[in-house]
Write a protein that holds these residues in place. Structure first.
Motif, PDB file in Angstrom:
ATOM      1  N   TRP A 209       2.978   2.076  -5.747  1.00 52.24           N
ATOM      2  CA  TRP A 209       3.666   3.265  -5.393  1.00 52.24           C
ATOM      3  C   TRP A 209       4.023   3.251  -4.047  1.00 52.24           C
ATOM      4  O   TRP A 209       4.724   3.818  -3.414  1.00 52.24           O
ATOM      5  CB  TRP A 209       2.580   4.634  -5.332  1.00 52.24           C
ATOM      6  CG  TRP A 209       2.402   4.882  -7.005  1.00 52.24           C
ATOM      7  CD1 TRP A 209       1.350   4.704  -7.674  1.00 52.24           C
ATOM      8  CD2 TRP A 209       3.559   5.264  -7.897  1.00 52.24           C
ATOM      9  NE1 TRP A 209       1.556   5.278  -8.883  1.00 52.24           N
ATOM     10  CE2 TRP A 209       2.813   5.408  -9.182  1.00 52.24           C
ATOM     11  CE3 TRP A 209       4.759   5.576  -7.729  1.00 52.24           C
ATOM     12  CZ2 TRP A 209       3.668   6.295 -10.208  1.00 52.24           C
ATOM     13  CZ3 TRP A 209       5.288   6.168  -8.569  1.00 52.24           C
ATOM     14  CH2 TRP A 209       4.804   6.528 -10.014  1.00 52.24           C
ATOM     15  N   ARG A 210       3.180   2.245  -3.217  1.00 51.92           N
ATOM     16  CA  ARG A 210       3.825   2.167  -1.868  1.00 51.92           C
ATOM     17  C   ARG A 210       5.180   1.406  -1.825  1.00 51.92           C
ATOM     18  O   ARG A 210       5.821   1.799  -1.158  1.00 51.92           O
ATOM     19  CB  ARG A 210       2.774   1.085  -1.128  1.00 51.92           C
ATOM     20  CG  ARG A 210       3.095   0.937   0.209  1.00 51.92           C
ATOM     21  CD  ARG A 210       1.802   0.454   1.095  1.00 51.92           C
ATOM     22  NE  ARG A 210       0.707   1.308   1.420  1.00 51.92           N
ATOM     23  CZ  ARG A 210      -0.536   1.124   1.051  1.00 51.92           C
ATOM     24  NH1 ARG A 210      -0.937   0.008   0.508  1.00 51.92           N
ATOM     25  NH2 ARG A 210      -1.483   2.028   1.127  1.00 51.92           N
ATOM     26  N   SER A 211       5.278   0.492  -2.622  1.00 53.17           N
ATOM     27  CA  SER A 211       6.653  -0.510  -2.734  1.00 53.17           C
ATOM     28  C   SER A 211       7.804   0.736  -3.290  1.00 53.17           C
ATOM     29  O   SER A 211       8.782   0.819  -2.761  1.00 53.17           O
ATOM     30  CB  SER A 211       6.511  -1.377  -3.989  1.00 53.17           C
ATOM     31  OG  SER A 211       7.792  -2.047  -4.126  1.00 53.17           O
ATOM     32  N   TYR A 212       7.314   1.556  -4.220  1.00 47.33           N
ATOM     33  CA  TYR A 212       8.301   2.521  -4.662  1.00 47.33           C
ATOM     34  C   TYR A 212       8.741   3.449  -3.674  1.00 47.33           C
ATOM     35  O   TYR A 212      10.028   3.450  -3.317  1.00 47.33           O
ATOM     36  CB  TYR A 212       7.446   3.347  -5.600  1.00 47.33           C
ATOM     37  CG  TYR A 212       8.402   4.665  -6.163  1.00 47.33           C
ATOM     38  CD1 TYR A 212       9.473   4.554  -7.050  1.00 47.33           C
ATOM     39  CD2 TYR A 212       8.113   5.782  -5.593  1.00 47.33           C
ATOM     40  CE1 TYR A 212      10.082   5.804  -7.313  1.00 47.33           C
ATOM     41  CE2 TYR A 212       8.873   7.026  -5.903  1.00 47.33           C
ATOM     42  CZ  TYR A 212      10.003   7.077  -6.659  1.00 47.33           C
ATOM     43  OH  TYR A 212      10.759   8.088  -7.019  1.00 47.33           O
ATOM     44  N   VAL A 213       7.946   3.857  -2.850  1.00 49.09           N
ATOM     45  CA  VAL A 213       8.311   5.026  -1.648  1.00 49.09           C
ATOM     46  C   VAL A 213       9.042   4.560  -0.677  1.00 49.09           C
ATOM     47  O   VAL A 213       9.885   4.796   0.003  1.00 49.09           O
ATOM     48  CB  VAL A 213       7.045   5.823  -1.222  1.00 49.09           C
ATOM     49  CG1 VAL A 213       6.239   4.972  -0.442  1.00 49.09           C
ATOM     50  CG2 VAL A 213       7.591   6.901  -0.313  1.00 49.09           C
ATOM     51  N   GLN A 214       8.767   2.967  -0.310  1.00 46.45           N
ATOM     52  CA  GLN A 214       9.585   1.904   0.713  1.00 46.45           C
ATOM     53  C   GLN A 214      10.906   1.831   0.310  1.00 46.45           C
ATOM     54  O   GLN A 214      11.681   2.157   1.095  1.00 46.45           O
ATOM     55  CB  GLN A 214       8.649   1.043   0.850  1.00 46.45           C
ATOM     56  CG  GLN A 214       7.439   1.168   1.786  1.00 46.45           C
ATOM     57  CD  GLN A 214       6.546  -0.132   1.753  1.00 46.45           C
ATOM     58  OE1 GLN A 214       6.893  -1.097   1.080  1.00 46.45           O
ATOM     59  NE2 GLN A 214       5.819  -0.257   2.740  1.00 46.45           N
ATOM     60  N   HIS A 215      11.094   1.639  -1.134  1.00 50.02           N
ATOM     61  CA  HIS A 215      12.531   1.568  -1.659  1.00 50.02           C
ATOM     62  C   HIS A 215      13.142   2.634  -1.719  1.00 50.02           C
ATOM     63  O   HIS A 215      14.305   2.867  -1.704  1.00 50.02           O
ATOM     64  CB  HIS A 215      12.200   0.880  -2.893  1.00 50.02           C
ATOM     65  CG  HIS A 215      12.166  -0.637  -2.741  1.00 50.02           C
ATOM     66  ND1 HIS A 215      11.046  -1.375  -2.823  1.00 50.02           N
ATOM     67  CD2 HIS A 215      12.915  -1.776  -3.071  1.00 50.02           C
ATOM     68  CE1 HIS A 215      10.835  -2.567  -2.731  1.00 50.02           C
ATOM     69  NE2 HIS A 215      12.160  -2.838  -2.678  1.00 50.02           N
TER      70      HIS A 215
ATOM     71  N   ALA B 128      16.907   3.350   0.208  1.00 53.82           N
ATOM     72  CA  ALA B 128      17.991   3.716  -0.652  1.00 53.82           C
ATOM     73  C   ALA B 128      18.794   4.717   0.044  1.00 53.82           C
ATOM     74  O   ALA B 128      19.848   4.848  -0.340  1.00 53.82           O
ATOM     75  CB  ALA B 128      17.639   3.998  -2.253  1.00 53.82           C
ATOM     76  N   SER B 129      17.879   5.246   0.955  1.00 52.83           N
ATOM     77  CA  SER B 129      18.653   6.288   1.666  1.00 52.83           C
ATOM     78  C   SER B 129      19.123   5.878   3.180  1.00 52.83           C
ATOM     79  O   SER B 129      19.643   6.727   3.935  1.00 52.83           O
ATOM     80  CB  SER B 129      18.092   7.640   1.668  1.00 52.83           C
ATOM     81  OG  SER B 129      17.674   8.274   0.450  1.00 52.83           O
ATOM     82  N   GLY B 130      18.962   4.719   3.295  1.00 51.92           N
ATOM     83  CA  GLY B 130      19.259   4.154   4.724  1.00 51.92           C
ATOM     84  C   GLY B 130      18.175   4.425   5.660  1.00 51.92           C
ATOM     85  O   GLY B 130      18.624   4.223   6.749  1.00 51.92           O
TER      86      GLY B 130
END
Length: 283
Positions: A31-37, A41-43
């Motif tokens: 989930w940490r990787s998910y939220v960082q990506h 994705a929004s710059g």
């Protein structure tokens, strides 16, 4: 025409619907990787200070949209005629606690509905519910059918949000059954406007726009908007922590037969309004 019977509004606030499990901690790197990506994705870059995956995983106030809606559906089921409901719209401002869940599909399955149009309306701010009500009016126009409006909000995010910190949302859900059988209040339409310096005049113009009379009208909306009304106007301030569900919950709480209602929300310098007329005025 679309109608909303306040007796067909069910709502509830929830402390939690699920208790965090120790094994969920194994998913923290995912989930940490998910939220960082998600931020990338929004710059944008998510700082270590603003990332709060650990708190999201371990929160004792976790409430998923599907869980809350599933808990409310039995309260509304006695008045739902499954063969009549062909449209289910979901409205929310905050994101769901669970990624990828389908709340509309849950409602369709739990109520035994079939051949439904099902959509979710989000990212509009607190007027998503009012906008969805107008969408139901469009979908059911000219049809002998009913529809469902699902609304839900929750308080947990994987990252810090200044907006969420300011709003302090409650975990809550609301379900409204709308009909075309002339039961309850008659829906008059939706209006979105940018208020002038004279908010009182703007609201009075909207009252005239919907063909309503102040003598028989109750305005339901944010306290700040209602403070601008002239003395003698009947109004009711919503619970702001309910977000999109706030005007519908208030309508269910204070409804009185024979009165008209104007539901209001405010966000980013704009006001949204929905007019509802008493059934007695149909003749």
């Amino acid at each position: 025409m679309l109608y909303l019977d306040p007796a067909n509004i069910v709502s509830r606030s929830f402390h939690h619907t699920e208790v965090p499990q120790p094994e969920w901690e194994e998913d923290i790197p995912h989930w940490r990787s998910y939220v960082q990506h998600f931020f990338a994705a929004s710059g944008e870059t998510l700082s270590a200070e603003d990332e709060q995956v650990n708190a999201w995983i371990s929160s004792n106030e976790r409430a998923a949209f599907s869980d809350m809606v599933a808990a409310l559906l039995p309260d509304l089921a006695p008045v739902v005629q499954p063969q009549r409901v062909k449209t289910v719209l979901m409205a929310h401002w905050t994101p769901d606690l669970h990624m990828g869940s389908s709340v509309v599909n849950l409602a369709i399955h739990q109520l035994g509905l079939a051949h439904c149009l099902a959509l979710a309306i989000s990212d509009r701010g607190p007027d998503a519910g009012l906008f969805a009500l107008d969408g139901l009016s469009d979908c059911l126009r000219g049809k002998d059918e009913d529809g469902l409006l699902l609304i839900a909000e929750q308080k947990n995010l994987m990252y810090f949000s200044p907006l969420m910190a300011r709003l302090k949302p409650e975990n809550n859900a609301c379900i409204c059954l709308v009909n075309t059988q002339q039961r309850g209040l008659r829906y008059l339409g939706y209006q979105r406007l940018t208020p002038s310096a004279d908010l009182n005049t703007d609201i009075l113009k909207s009252v005239a726009h919907f063909g309503l009379s102040l003598e028989q009208l109750t305005l339901i909306g944010p306290a700040r908007c209602l403070a601008a009304l002239p003395a003698g106007c009947t109004s009711f301030a919503v619970n702001p922590h309910l977000l999109c569900a706030a005007p519908f919950v208030a309508l269910g709480e204070i409804f009185q037969p024979g009165r008209d209602y104007l539901l209001m929300s405010e966000h980013d310098g704009q006001i949204s309004l929905c007019g509802l007329a008493a059934a007695e005025k149909m003749t």
